[in-house]
Write a protein that holds these residues in place. Structure first.
Motif, PDB file in Angstrom:
ATOM      1  N   UNK A  97      11.374  -4.291  -2.161  1.00 57.22           N
ATOM      2  CA  UNK A  97      10.489  -3.159  -2.410  1.00 57.22           C
ATOM      3  C   UNK A  97      10.694  -2.123  -1.313  1.00 57.22           C
ATOM      4  N   UNK A  98      10.150  -0.928  -1.538  1.00 57.13           N
ATOM      5  CA  UNK A  98      10.338   0.184  -0.617  1.00 57.13           C
ATOM      6  C   UNK A  98       9.002   0.658  -0.078  1.00 57.13           C
ATOM      7  N   UNK A  99       8.991   1.040   1.192  1.00 51.44           N
ATOM      8  CA  UNK A  99       7.823   1.684   1.784  1.00 51.44           C
ATOM      9  C   UNK A  99       8.171   3.144   1.997  1.00 51.44           C
ATOM     10  N   UNK A 100       7.414   4.009   1.368  1.00 48.37           N
ATOM     11  CA  UNK A 100       7.806   5.411   1.345  1.00 48.37           C
ATOM     12  C   UNK A 100       7.051   6.279   2.330  1.00 48.37           C
ATOM     13  N   UNK A 101       6.389   5.636   3.314  1.00 52.20           N
ATOM     14  CA  UNK A 101       5.741   6.439   4.336  1.00 52.20           C
ATOM     15  C   UNK A 101       5.897   5.720   5.658  1.00 52.20           C
ATOM     16  N   UNK A 109       3.153  -6.567   2.595  1.00 49.35           N
ATOM     17  CA  UNK A 109       3.442  -6.313   1.175  1.00 49.35           C
ATOM     18  C   UNK A 109       2.658  -5.141   0.582  1.00 49.35           C
ATOM     19  N   UNK A 110       1.394  -4.954   1.029  1.00 55.32           N
ATOM     20  CA  UNK A 110       0.572  -3.920   0.405  1.00 55.32           C
ATOM     21  C   UNK A 110       1.034  -2.506   0.733  1.00 55.32           C
ATOM     22  N   UNK A 111       1.958  -2.374   1.666  1.00 48.18           N
ATOM     23  CA  UNK A 111       2.471  -1.052   1.997  1.00 48.18           C
ATOM     24  C   UNK A 111       3.725  -0.705   1.194  1.00 48.18           C
ATOM     25  N   UNK A 112       4.186  -1.629   0.372  1.00 45.10           N
ATOM     26  CA  UNK A 112       5.432  -1.450  -0.358  1.00 45.10           C
ATOM     27  C   UNK A 112       5.165  -1.338  -1.853  1.00 45.10           C
ATOM     28  N   UNK A 113       6.057  -0.633  -2.541  1.00 45.32           N
ATOM     29  CA  UNK A 113       5.949  -0.584  -3.988  1.00 45.32           C
ATOM     30  C   UNK A 113       7.324  -0.501  -4.628  1.00 45.32           C
ATOM     31  N   UNK A 114       7.347  -0.186  -5.911  1.00 49.56           N
ATOM     32  CA  UNK A 114       8.569  -0.200  -6.727  1.00 49.56           C
ATOM     33  C   UNK A 114       9.198  -1.598  -6.752  1.00 49.56           C
ATOM     34  N   UNK A 115       8.339  -2.588  -6.964  1.00 47.15           N
ATOM     35  CA  UNK A 115       8.802  -3.977  -7.045  1.00 47.15           C
ATOM     36  C   UNK A 115       9.611  -4.168  -8.320  1.00 47.15           C
TER      37      UNK A 115
END
Length: 125
Positions: A97-101, A109-115
């Motif tokens: 997943x990616x963290x975009x900030x 994990x809660x800081x990442x998305x696009x799983x």
């Protein structure tokens, strides 16, 4: 449209190795933090290893430190997780997943998305 595709999982005996790949589209992996996470049956999702953009610094969970190595191939826009000395307790579905900030945290994990859909790693004893 941002997509992260994890692959490379499989069945391996304890002590063996696997290399997971996280192919990214819609973003450049050298501009964002990319992380590998896993979820074992009946357990929550945990951060395994993450790599920051910019300086390329990495974080690995204590449970995998010295055995797993995260790396990035910017030309292929892909992040890898090399897993050595695998143990049965490493059995899980692995996601990237990616963290975009920007963040000072390591691999939450809660800081990442696009799983993506994940890739299953099974380690037999």
């Amino acid at each position: 449209d941002v997509q992260l595709q994890a692959s490379g999982g499989g069945l391996v005996q304890a002590g063996g190795s696997l290399r997971l790949s996280c192919a990214a589209s819609g973003i450049r992996v050298d501009r964002y933090a990319i992380g590998w996470f896993r979820q074992a049956p009946g357990k929550g999702r945990e951060g395994v290893s993450c790599i920051r953009s910019g300086d390329g610094s990495t974080y690995s969970a204590d449970s995998v430190k010295g055995r797993f190595t995260i790396s990035s191939d910017n030309a292929k826009n892909t992040v890898y997780l090399l897993m050595d000395s695998l143990k049965p307790e490493d059995t899980a579905v692995y996601y990237c997943a990616v963290r975009r900030y920007p963040s000072d945290s390591d691999c939450e994990p809660w800081e990442y998305d696009n799983w993506g859909q994940g890739t299953l790693v099974t380690v037999s004893s």
